[in-house]
Scaffold this motif. Structure first.
Motif, PDB file in Angstrom:
ATOM      1  N   ASN A 199       9.231   8.480  -2.993  1.00  0.00           N
ATOM      2  CA  ASN A 199       9.187   7.824  -4.305  1.00  0.00           C
ATOM      3  C   ASN A 199      10.469   7.038  -4.607  1.00  0.00           C
ATOM      4  O   ASN A 199      10.541   6.345  -5.616  1.00  0.00           O
ATOM      5  CB  ASN A 199       8.850   8.818  -5.434  1.00  0.00           C
ATOM      6  N   ALA A 200      11.447   7.114  -3.685  1.00  0.00           N
ATOM      7  CA  ALA A 200      12.625   6.234  -3.811  1.00  0.00           C
ATOM      8  C   ALA A 200      12.365   4.903  -3.094  1.00  0.00           C
ATOM      9  O   ALA A 200      13.274   4.071  -2.982  1.00  0.00           O
ATOM     10  CB  ALA A 200      13.847   6.912  -3.210  1.00  0.00           C
ATOM     11  N   TYR A 201      11.122   4.694  -2.627  1.00  0.00           N
ATOM     12  CA  TYR A 201      10.797   3.468  -1.891  1.00  0.00           C
ATOM     13  C   TYR A 201      11.231   2.238  -2.676  1.00  0.00           C
ATOM     14  O   TYR A 201      10.963   2.117  -3.876  1.00  0.00           O
ATOM     15  CB  TYR A 201       9.286   3.403  -1.623  1.00  0.00           C
ATOM     16  N   HIS A 202      11.895   1.307  -1.973  1.00  0.00           N
ATOM     17  CA  HIS A 202      12.301   0.049  -2.616  1.00  0.00           C
ATOM     18  C   HIS A 202      12.308  -1.049  -1.560  1.00  0.00           C
ATOM     19  O   HIS A 202      13.321  -1.676  -1.270  1.00  0.00           O
ATOM     20  CB  HIS A 202      13.674   0.194  -3.296  1.00  0.00           C
ATOM     21  N   GLY A 203      11.130  -1.266  -0.946  1.00  0.00           N
ATOM     22  CA  GLY A 203      11.038  -2.220   0.161  1.00  0.00           C
ATOM     23  C   GLY A 203      11.053  -3.658  -0.314  1.00  0.00           C
ATOM     24  O   GLY A 203      10.630  -3.968  -1.430  1.00  0.00           O
ATOM     25  N   ALA A 204      11.533  -4.534   0.562  1.00  0.00           N
ATOM     26  CA  ALA A 204      11.543  -5.962   0.245  1.00  0.00           C
ATOM     27  C   ALA A 204      10.111  -6.460   0.163  1.00  0.00           C
ATOM     28  O   ALA A 204       9.299  -6.202   1.056  1.00  0.00           O
ATOM     29  CB  ALA A 204      12.305  -6.714   1.329  1.00  0.00           C
ATOM     30  N   GLY A 205       9.776  -7.144  -0.938  1.00  0.00           N
ATOM     31  CA  GLY A 205       8.463  -7.756  -1.103  1.00  0.00           C
ATOM     32  C   GLY A 205       8.627  -9.269  -1.175  1.00  0.00           C
ATOM     33  O   GLY A 205       9.753  -9.757  -1.223  1.00  0.00           O
ATOM     34  N   PRO A 206       7.509 -10.011  -1.206  1.00  0.00           N
ATOM     35  CA  PRO A 206       7.592 -11.476  -1.255  1.00  0.00           C
ATOM     36  C   PRO A 206       8.237 -11.978  -2.553  1.00  0.00           C
ATOM     37  O   PRO A 206       8.735 -13.108  -2.599  1.00  0.00           O
ATOM     38  CB  PRO A 206       6.130 -11.914  -1.149  1.00  0.00           C
ATOM     39  N   ASP A 207       8.235 -11.171  -3.607  1.00  0.00           N
ATOM     40  CA  ASP A 207       8.803 -11.589  -4.894  1.00  0.00           C
ATOM     41  C   ASP A 207       9.849 -10.576  -5.365  1.00  0.00           C
ATOM     42  O   ASP A 207       9.844 -10.155  -6.501  1.00  0.00           O
ATOM     43  CB  ASP A 207       7.675 -11.714  -5.935  1.00  0.00           C
ATOM     44  N   GLY A 208      10.705 -10.174  -4.465  1.00  0.00           N
ATOM     45  CA  GLY A 208      11.747  -9.207  -4.819  1.00  0.00           C
ATOM     46  C   GLY A 208      11.375  -7.805  -4.363  1.00  0.00           C
ATOM     47  O   GLY A 208      10.343  -7.617  -3.703  1.00  0.00           O
ATOM     48  N   GLU A 209      12.188  -6.820  -4.748  1.00  0.00           N
ATOM     49  CA  GLU A 209      11.944  -5.457  -4.283  1.00  0.00           C
ATOM     50  C   GLU A 209      10.720  -4.838  -4.925  1.00  0.00           C
ATOM     51  O   GLU A 209      10.497  -5.005  -6.121  1.00  0.00           O
ATOM     52  CB  GLU A 209      13.168  -4.588  -4.613  1.00  0.00           C
ATOM     53  N   TRP A 210       9.955  -4.117  -4.136  1.00  0.00           N
ATOM     54  CA  TRP A 210       8.799  -3.405  -4.665  1.00  0.00           C
ATOM     55  C   TRP A 210       9.116  -1.915  -4.794  1.00  0.00           C
ATOM     56  O   TRP A 210       9.725  -1.326  -3.915  1.00  0.00           O
ATOM     57  CB  TRP A 210       7.607  -3.552  -3.711  1.00  0.00           C
ATOM     58  N   SER A 211       8.619  -1.345  -5.887  1.00  0.00           N
ATOM     59  CA  SER A 211       8.700   0.114  -6.058  1.00  0.00           C
ATOM     60  C   SER A 211       7.505   0.732  -5.344  1.00  0.00           C
ATOM     61  O   SER A 211       6.582   0.021  -4.899  1.00  0.00           O
ATOM     62  CB  SER A 211       8.624   0.458  -7.543  1.00  0.00           C
ATOM     63  N   LEU A 212       7.463   2.050  -5.266  1.00  0.00           N
ATOM     64  CA  LEU A 212       6.310   2.719  -4.655  1.00  0.00           C
ATOM     65  C   LEU A 212       5.041   2.447  -5.480  1.00  0.00           C
ATOM     66  O   LEU A 212       3.969   2.225  -4.920  1.00  0.00           O
ATOM     67  CB  LEU A 212       6.556   4.225  -4.538  1.00  0.00           C
ATOM     68  N   ALA A 213       5.182   2.425  -6.806  1.00  0.00           N
ATOM     69  CA  ALA A 213       4.013   2.184  -7.671  1.00  0.00           C
ATOM     70  C   ALA A 213       3.416   0.805  -7.374  1.00  0.00           C
ATOM     71  O   ALA A 213       2.194   0.650  -7.273  1.00  0.00           O
ATOM     72  CB  ALA A 213       4.405   2.295  -9.142  1.00  0.00           C
ATOM     73  N   ARG A 214       4.279  -0.192  -7.223  1.00  0.00           N
ATOM     74  CA  ARG A 214       3.802  -1.545  -6.908  1.00  0.00           C
ATOM     75  C   ARG A 214       3.104  -1.562  -5.549  1.00  0.00           C
ATOM     76  O   ARG A 214       2.028  -2.161  -5.385  1.00  0.00           O
ATOM     77  CB  ARG A 214       4.998  -2.505  -6.914  1.00  0.00           C
ATOM     78  N   LEU A 215       3.720  -0.895  -4.576  1.00  0.00           N
ATOM     79  CA  LEU A 215       3.132  -0.835  -3.233  1.00  0.00           C
ATOM     80  C   LEU A 215       1.735  -0.201  -3.304  1.00  0.00           C
ATOM     81  O   LEU A 215       0.780  -0.690  -2.693  1.00  0.00           O
ATOM     82  CB  LEU A 215       4.046  -0.024  -2.310  1.00  0.00           C
ATOM     83  N   ILE A 216       1.613   0.871  -4.074  1.00  0.00           N
ATOM     84  CA  ILE A 216       0.321   1.562  -4.211  1.00  0.00           C
ATOM     85  C   ILE A 216      -0.714   0.632  -4.853  1.00  0.00           C
ATOM     86  O   ILE A 216      -1.863   0.552  -4.415  1.00  0.00           O
ATOM     87  CB  ILE A 216       0.484   2.867  -5.027  1.00  0.00           C
ATOM     88  N   ARG A 217      -0.295  -0.096  -5.897  1.00  0.00           N
ATOM     89  CA  ARG A 217      -1.244  -1.022  -6.554  1.00  0.00           C
ATOM     90  C   ARG A 217      -1.764  -2.069  -5.572  1.00  0.00           C
ATOM     91  O   ARG A 217      -2.938  -2.418  -5.580  1.00  0.00           O
ATOM     92  CB  ARG A 217      -0.576  -1.708  -7.754  1.00  0.00           C
ATOM     93  N   GLU A 218      -0.870  -2.590  -4.719  1.00  0.00           N
ATOM     94  CA  GLU A 218      -1.289  -3.616  -3.764  1.00  0.00           C
ATOM     95  C   GLU A 218      -2.160  -3.019  -2.656  1.00  0.00           C
ATOM     96  O   GLU A 218      -3.135  -3.631  -2.233  1.00  0.00           O
ATOM     97  CB  GLU A 218      -0.075  -4.338  -3.159  1.00  0.00           C
ATOM     98  N   LEU A 219      -1.805  -1.820  -2.203  1.00  0.00           N
ATOM     99  CA  LEU A 219      -2.619  -1.149  -1.175  1.00  0.00           C
ATOM    100  C   LEU A 219      -4.025  -0.881  -1.705  1.00  0.00           C
ATOM    101  O   LEU A 219      -5.012  -0.984  -0.972  1.00  0.00           O
ATOM    102  CB  LEU A 219      -1.971   0.181  -0.768  1.00  0.00           C
ATOM    103  N   ALA A 220      -4.101  -0.552  -2.993  1.00  0.00           N
ATOM    104  CA  ALA A 220      -5.397  -0.217  -3.595  1.00  0.00           C
ATOM    105  C   ALA A 220      -6.361  -1.403  -3.568  1.00  0.00           C
ATOM    106  O   ALA A 220      -7.575  -1.226  -3.690  1.00  0.00           O
ATOM    107  CB  ALA A 220      -5.193   0.280  -5.027  1.00  0.00           C
ATOM    108  N   LYS A 221      -5.827  -2.627  -3.393  1.00  0.00           N
ATOM    109  CA  LYS A 221      -6.703  -3.815  -3.340  1.00  0.00           C
ATOM    110  C   LYS A 221      -7.392  -3.966  -1.987  1.00  0.00           C
ATOM    111  O   LYS A 221      -8.256  -4.826  -1.826  1.00  0.00           O
ATOM    112  CB  LYS A 221      -5.877  -5.073  -3.629  1.00  0.00           C
ATOM    113  N   ILE A 222      -6.985  -3.185  -0.990  1.00  0.00           N
ATOM    114  CA  ILE A 222      -7.596  -3.310   0.341  1.00  0.00           C
ATOM    115  C   ILE A 222      -8.998  -2.706   0.319  1.00  0.00           C
ATOM    116  O   ILE A 222      -9.170  -1.515   0.061  1.00  0.00           O
ATOM    117  CB  ILE A 222      -6.735  -2.612   1.425  1.00  0.00           C
ATOM    118  N   ASP A 223      -9.997  -3.543   0.589  1.00  0.00           N
ATOM    119  CA  ASP A 223     -11.391  -3.063   0.648  1.00  0.00           C
ATOM    120  C   ASP A 223     -11.530  -2.088   1.799  1.00  0.00           C
ATOM    121  O   ASP A 223     -11.024  -2.357   2.885  1.00  0.00           O
ATOM    122  CB  ASP A 223     -12.346  -4.236   0.903  1.00  0.00           C
ATOM    123  N   GLY A 224     -12.233  -0.998   1.569  1.00  0.00           N
ATOM    124  CA  GLY A 224     -12.452  -0.034   2.655  1.00  0.00           C
ATOM    125  C   GLY A 224     -11.412   1.075   2.646  1.00  0.00           C
ATOM    126  O   GLY A 224     -11.615   2.108   3.272  1.00  0.00           O
TER     127      GLY A 224
END
Ligand code: SAH
Ligand code: SF4
Ligand code: F3S
Length: 433
Positions: A199-224
């Motif tokens: 939960n300390a995740y702070h990976g580089a994203g295309p628009d700045g650093e992503w938190s774990l919550a942001r990463l989860i929201r984007e992963l949730a968009k993957i169909d399947g």
């Protein structure tokens, strides 16, 4: 044509080692090795080790002793030690057990193929994630691990992880998303994001650093991709965003592993945890407000140096207040090189007695949480056949193992199940029609 070389890997310790073992198998697959589950058939044996407690580390040497005679039968056999014992003890392992040919720490797995060919070691430490070869397209089991963060800067006074796994590093978000899409294309429906402090995740994203919550929201968009979990979290990194995600994101499962270690503020301070028992309880309240049915799991240590009866009672009190659905508990084990190892130990008999009392309480809470599921209809992702004929085992949203006997069920099925009974460590049920 010559027979392909065979690789046997034995994995100890945490889920991150499980993930690393899979990646090493894939990297060695690119070198022509195929996996075997029989060490006596192997041309290469890797023990992927854990250093967290003394017992875990000692297991490795007894296993090496058992494997050694295989070298007489197959002179080309190479034996390697990877993982956290490799990092902590290095070349000392080869002195203690000369049958070992290679010692490779968790930051250096990208060197494994070269080392297996007998090549010279490269110089600098690099990012192991980016240098392992691309994954094969082979089908995967329905539930998979995906490492997003590794290492720890927290230095709890008892713990070897900051020394064995190094400083905290987050993988770039795009790489995580690409790996997740690849897993889903290969049949994966549930992904558990891994990190020592995930939960300390702070990976580089295309628009700045992503938190774990942001990463989860984007992963949730993957169909399947139907289910997302993450482990292990630290109370100090449990931010508002992530708490809210438990209420807002249906693909995020209602289960959180949140280790507290002790219920005594005095001991928490001596452990260098930087949170209080009260602060932890408030977090649990907020999580339950966001997702009322969330199942809380944790880790506890008893017999930490200086722990008095009163400190231990405070731990029991905290456990009663939390009502864990599931919780791991350990007797403190002094680890060389950690600050707590220098302190006066609690007598072993006292620690043993406390562990027994704690485990009795935790077992009762786990039983109650499981009993509460009986009669309810839950969603289960089936993973593999069970022991009985026609039986399949899967996981509920709350991570309970669920057994169902139904010849129509296949691994990868996500089905509604009515829970009919609770056993010691699992539930039984039938498909809801
Ligand atoms: N945050 C980490 C913790 C890893 S260690 C994670 O990713 O899970 C897992 C658990 O082992 C810890 O939470 C702690 O309860 C226990 N542990 C760690 N060091 C220990 C020691 N020296 N003795 C006993 N238990 C220990
Ligand atoms: Fe170890 Fe503490 Fe880091 Fe967890 S947070 S890995 S217990 S040092
Ligand atoms: Fe063990 Fe290393 Fe995991 S010490 S618990 S294998 S991070």
């Amino acid at each position: 044509m010559a027979e392909p070389k065979k690789l046997f890997i034995r994995t100890y310790g945490c889920q991150m080692n499980v993930y690393d073992s899979e990646r090493m198998a894939e990297a060695m697959g690119a070198e022509g090795y195929v996996a075997t589950d029989r060490p006596e058939d192997a041309d290469m044996i890797l023990l992927n080790t854990c250093h967290i407690r003394e017992k875990a580390a000692e297991k490795v040497y007894s296993e090496l002793g058992r494997l050694k005679p295989l070298k007489a039968a197959n002179p080309d056999l190479k034996i390697g030690v990877t993982g956290c014992v490799a990092q902590a003890e290095g070349a000392e392992i080869m002195r203690r057990q000369p049958a070992v040919d290679m010692v490779v720490g968790p930051q250096s797995y990208h060197r494994l193929p070269v080392m297996a060919r007998g090549g010279v070691e490269a110089g600098l430490e690099e990012d192991k994630f980016e240098h392992l070869p691309a994954r094969s397209r082979a089908a995967r089991a329905p539930a998979a691990f995906l490492t997003v963060q590794e290492g720890c800067d927290k230095f709890c006074a008892f713990c070897v992880v900051p020394y064995t796994r190094g400083a905290e590093v987050s993988r770039p978000a795009e790489r995580v998303l690409a790996e997740a899409r690849d897993l889903v294309a290969r049949g994966v429906r549930e992904i558990t994001l891994l990190g020592q402090n995930v939960n300390a995740y702070h990976g580089a994203g295309p628009d700045g650093e992503w938190s774990l919550a942001r990463l989860i929201r984007e992963l949730a968009k993957i169909d399947g991709l139907d289910r997302i979990r993450f482990t292990t979290s630290h109370p100090n990194d449990m931010n508002d965003d992530l708490i809210a995600a438990h209420g807002a994101e249906p693909k995020l499962m209602p289960y959180l592993h949140l280790p507290v270690q002790s219920g005594s503020d005095r001991i928490l301070k001596a452990m260098n945890r930087k949170h209080s028992a009260e602060g932890y309880l408030r977090l649990i309240e907020r999580l339950r407000a966001a997702r009322p049915d969330i199942l809380i799991s944790g880790d506890l240590i008893v017999g930490f140096p200086g722990e008095t009866e009163e400190d231990f009672e405070a731990t029991m009190e905290l456990v009663r207040a939390v009502e864990y659905g599931q919780c791991y508990s350990f007797k403190y084990s002094a680890r060389p090189g950690t600050p707590a190892a220098e302190r006066d130990p609690v007598p072993a008999a006292v620690a043993d007695a406390r562990l027994q009392r704690l485990q009795a309480l935790l077992a009762e809470q786990q039983r109650a949480a499981q009993e509460a599921m009986v009669g309810r209809e839950v969603s289960v992702l089936f993973e593999k056949p069970g022991r009985a004929p026609g039986q399949m085992v899967g996981k509920s949203e709350h991570l309970h193992a669920v057994h169902v006997t139904d010849p129509a069920l296949r691994a990868g099925d996500l089905a509604r199940v009515r829970i009919t009974a609770s056993a010691r460590n699992s539930l039984a049920g039938e498909i809801a029609h």
